[in-house]
Design a protein around this motif. Sequence first.
Motif, PDB file in Angstrom:
ATOM      1  N   LEU A  38       1.973 -23.909   8.116  1.00 48.97           N
ATOM      2  CA  LEU A  38       1.562 -22.935   7.103  1.00 48.97           C
ATOM      3  C   LEU A  38       2.739 -22.170   6.494  1.00 48.97           C
ATOM      4  O   LEU A  38       2.548 -21.357   5.584  1.00 48.97           O
ATOM      5  CB  LEU A  38       0.578 -21.926   7.708  1.00 48.97           C
ATOM      6  CG  LEU A  38      -0.846 -22.430   7.973  1.00 48.97           C
ATOM      7  CD1 LEU A  38      -1.650 -21.376   8.718  1.00 48.97           C
ATOM      8  CD2 LEU A  38      -1.543 -22.798   6.671  1.00 48.97           C
ATOM      9  N   SER A  39       3.943 -22.435   6.986  1.00 48.39           N
ATOM     10  CA  SER A  39       5.087 -21.643   6.549  1.00 48.39           C
ATOM     11  C   SER A  39       5.396 -21.806   5.062  1.00 48.39           C
ATOM     12  O   SER A  39       5.802 -20.847   4.393  1.00 48.39           O
ATOM     13  CB  SER A  39       6.327 -21.998   7.378  1.00 48.39           C
ATOM     14  OG  SER A  39       6.128 -21.637   8.728  1.00 48.39           O
ATOM     15  N   ALA A  40       5.217 -23.022   4.529  1.00 43.68           N
ATOM     16  CA  ALA A  40       5.476 -23.240   3.101  1.00 43.68           C
ATOM     17  C   ALA A  40       4.533 -22.388   2.252  1.00 43.68           C
ATOM     18  O   ALA A  40       4.944 -21.798   1.249  1.00 43.68           O
ATOM     19  CB  ALA A  40       5.329 -24.716   2.752  1.00 43.68           C
ATOM     20  N   LEU A  41       3.280 -22.308   2.679  1.00 46.15           N
ATOM     21  CA  LEU A  41       2.315 -21.469   1.959  1.00 46.15           C
ATOM     22  C   LEU A  41       2.679 -19.992   2.095  1.00 46.15           C
ATOM     23  O   LEU A  41       2.668 -19.244   1.110  1.00 46.15           O
ATOM     24  CB  LEU A  41       0.906 -21.725   2.495  1.00 46.15           C
ATOM     25  CG  LEU A  41      -0.212 -20.849   1.902  1.00 46.15           C
ATOM     26  CD1 LEU A  41      -0.308 -21.034   0.389  1.00 46.15           C
ATOM     27  CD2 LEU A  41      -1.548 -21.167   2.580  1.00 46.15           C
ATOM     28  N   TYR A  42       3.012 -19.568   3.297  1.00 44.98           N
ATOM     29  CA  TYR A  42       3.363 -18.164   3.559  1.00 44.98           C
ATOM     30  C   TYR A  42       4.490 -17.697   2.646  1.00 44.98           C
ATOM     31  O   TYR A  42       4.401 -16.657   1.989  1.00 44.98           O
ATOM     32  CB  TYR A  42       3.762 -18.029   5.036  1.00 44.98           C
ATOM     33  CG  TYR A  42       4.453 -16.740   5.415  1.00 44.98           C
ATOM     34  CD1 TYR A  42       3.758 -15.533   5.446  1.00 44.98           C
ATOM     35  CD2 TYR A  42       5.809 -16.726   5.767  1.00 44.98           C
ATOM     36  CE1 TYR A  42       4.400 -14.344   5.823  1.00 44.98           C
ATOM     37  CE2 TYR A  42       6.447 -15.563   6.143  1.00 44.98           C
ATOM     38  CZ  TYR A  42       5.741 -14.372   6.169  1.00 44.98           C
ATOM     39  OH  TYR A  42       6.373 -13.208   6.533  1.00 44.98           O
ATOM     40  N   GLN A  77      13.863 -30.294  11.745  1.00 43.17           N
ATOM     41  CA  GLN A  77      13.861 -28.911  11.265  1.00 43.17           C
ATOM     42  C   GLN A  77      14.260 -28.844   9.785  1.00 43.17           C
ATOM     43  O   GLN A  77      13.664 -28.098   9.004  1.00 43.17           O
ATOM     44  CB  GLN A  77      14.810 -28.065  12.108  1.00 43.17           C
ATOM     45  CG  GLN A  77      14.319 -27.845  13.533  1.00 43.17           C
ATOM     46  CD  GLN A  77      15.431 -27.361  14.464  1.00 43.17           C
ATOM     47  OE1 GLN A  77      16.582 -27.192  14.054  1.00 43.17           O
ATOM     48  NE2 GLN A  77      15.093 -27.145  15.729  1.00 43.17           N
ATOM     49  N   ILE A  78      15.259 -29.640   9.410  1.00 42.35           N
ATOM     50  CA  ILE A  78      15.697 -29.679   8.009  1.00 42.35           C
ATOM     51  C   ILE A  78      14.546 -30.120   7.109  1.00 42.35           C
ATOM     52  O   ILE A  78      14.289 -29.514   6.057  1.00 42.35           O
ATOM     53  CB  ILE A  78      16.920 -30.607   7.846  1.00 42.35           C
ATOM     54  CG1 ILE A  78      18.155 -29.995   8.509  1.00 42.35           C
ATOM     55  CG2 ILE A  78      17.207 -30.892   6.370  1.00 42.35           C
ATOM     56  CD1 ILE A  78      19.333 -30.950   8.646  1.00 42.35           C
ATOM     57  N   LYS A  82      12.681 -28.049   4.169  1.00 45.08           N
ATOM     58  CA  LYS A  82      12.655 -28.590   2.801  1.00 45.08           C
ATOM     59  C   LYS A  82      11.280 -28.388   2.169  1.00 45.08           C
ATOM     60  O   LYS A  82      11.180 -28.083   0.966  1.00 45.08           O
ATOM     61  CB  LYS A  82      13.020 -30.079   2.832  1.00 45.08           C
ATOM     62  CG  LYS A  82      13.188 -30.703   1.455  1.00 45.08           C
ATOM     63  CD  LYS A  82      14.445 -30.182   0.767  1.00 45.08           C
ATOM     64  CE  LYS A  82      14.821 -30.983  -0.479  1.00 45.08           C
ATOM     65  NZ  LYS A  82      13.864 -30.908  -1.574  1.00 45.08           N
ATOM     66  N   LYS A  83      10.228 -28.529   2.966  1.00 44.15           N
ATOM     67  CA  LYS A  83       8.872 -28.273   2.449  1.00 44.15           C
ATOM     68  C   LYS A  83       8.747 -26.822   1.978  1.00 44.15           C
ATOM     69  O   LYS A  83       8.102 -26.530   0.973  1.00 44.15           O
ATOM     70  CB  LYS A  83       7.825 -28.544   3.544  1.00 44.15           C
ATOM     71  CG  LYS A  83       7.671 -29.992   3.942  1.00 44.15           C
ATOM     72  CD  LYS A  83       6.632 -30.123   5.049  1.00 44.15           C
ATOM     73  CE  LYS A  83       6.557 -31.534   5.587  1.00 44.15           C
ATOM     74  NZ  LYS A  83       5.631 -31.632   6.743  1.00 44.15           N
ATOM     75  N   ILE A  84       9.373 -25.915   2.728  1.00 39.53           N
ATOM     76  CA  ILE A  84       9.289 -24.487   2.403  1.00 39.53           C
ATOM     77  C   ILE A  84      10.083 -24.181   1.138  1.00 39.53           C
ATOM     78  O   ILE A  84       9.577 -23.539   0.206  1.00 39.53           O
ATOM     79  CB  ILE A  84       9.811 -23.633   3.575  1.00 39.53           C
ATOM     80  CG1 ILE A  84       8.905 -23.807   4.798  1.00 39.53           C
ATOM     81  CG2 ILE A  84       9.905 -22.161   3.177  1.00 39.53           C
ATOM     82  CD1 ILE A  84       9.446 -23.180   6.069  1.00 39.53           C
ATOM     83  N   ALA A 166      18.559 -28.584   3.330  1.00 37.56           N
ATOM     84  CA  ALA A 166      17.109 -28.326   3.322  1.00 37.56           C
ATOM     85  C   ALA A 166      16.634 -27.657   2.029  1.00 37.56           C
ATOM     86  O   ALA A 166      15.462 -27.317   1.907  1.00 37.56           O
ATOM     87  CB  ALA A 166      16.739 -27.457   4.521  1.00 37.56           C
ATOM     88  N   GLY A 167      17.555 -27.466   1.087  1.00 37.21           N
ATOM     89  CA  GLY A 167      17.159 -26.922  -0.207  1.00 37.21           C
ATOM     90  C   GLY A 167      17.288 -25.424  -0.352  1.00 37.21           C
ATOM     91  O   GLY A 167      16.917 -24.863  -1.391  1.00 37.21           O
TER      92      GLY A 167
END
Length: 360
Positions: A38-42, A77-78, A82-84, A166-167
């Motif tokens: 859920l971290s990308a959404l957060y 982890q990277i 990257k999704k976040i 990771a962006g």
Amino acid sequence: MEKLWSKIKIGNLELPHRLVMAPMTRSRAQEDGTPGELSALYYSQRASMGLLISEGTQPSDDGQGYLNSPGIYTDKQIKGWKKITDAVHGAGGYMFIQLMHVGRMSHPENTPHHRQPVAPSAIAPGLEMFTAKGMQEIPVPRALSEEDIQTTILDFRKAAAAAIEAGADGVEIHGANGYLINQFFGVNSNQRTDNYGGSIENRVRFAIEVTKAIVEEIGAEKTGFRISPGTPLGGIDEGEQSHELYLHLVKELSQFNLAYLHVMHLGNETLLREIRSIWSNPLLVNRAGRAREDISIDIENGIADMIPVGVWSLANPDLVERLKQDAPFNEVDGTTLYAGTGSAGYTDYPTMNEIESQHK
């Protein structure tokens, strides 16, 4: 509050206003340090904050202190980060990943290798740490050898490179709040007799060498640094020369032309003004217990260039809009700050629009 809403440049980034999402540990990563699903959404929910500084993220196994905190040193982890960063960029925001090595503020139960924590000296903080088995006393750490120190500096360098892979738009070096870099500053946590202990110059050496390595790796424009002068966190006592130590540190850091300096300010106004006079690049000032109506005073007075906001941005994904409209804030749920794997207290805080839709 007019200046609060003016644009500012941080490194190569042009930001729409002077607010920043402050770094906040949430303890929702997977067991291997990969950010949670859920971290990308957060984070993307809070992209209107402009610049988001991530939760503390360990650069190595040794750097982890808390259960379920994220790392930035493995391929998995990277990919998770990257999704976040993709989600944050897609929502119009920017992200710096905070590199946090906790040093002695750890427990073997909480780390992947279950080894003794490391620190400048073999001195326990005299505090307890939450583990899966409940609260336990933090053990005496192992004192880092000079070779270990060089390895740790390399860990920071590699983690910074991983963050960019990771962006992330940059990294913040966590030199505050009683963690490893801050432990080198303390007279009661650093009793070394080599080049990393004793004098002010020696006690800040590790911080400067970490910064130099990261700047060489990713560039000064992508590097920020956080300090917390006078903090008692982690059992740190910086001694009678604390004032002089921070002035020396800031002067040394200023030579790198970093993207910003982030001050967790606990009340020494004289020191803050002296830091401001030394530091010509953007200065972020996070005042503990600041009232809502005072949020832009430091900017108006020329003390700060940007204002990091923690809990308010946690509970209000649309904090920027609420401030602009003078709308009420959501109350934070203290019971879910560091607990849970689901959306409760993480991604379920409603925006004003969502609240309005519910009432229709």
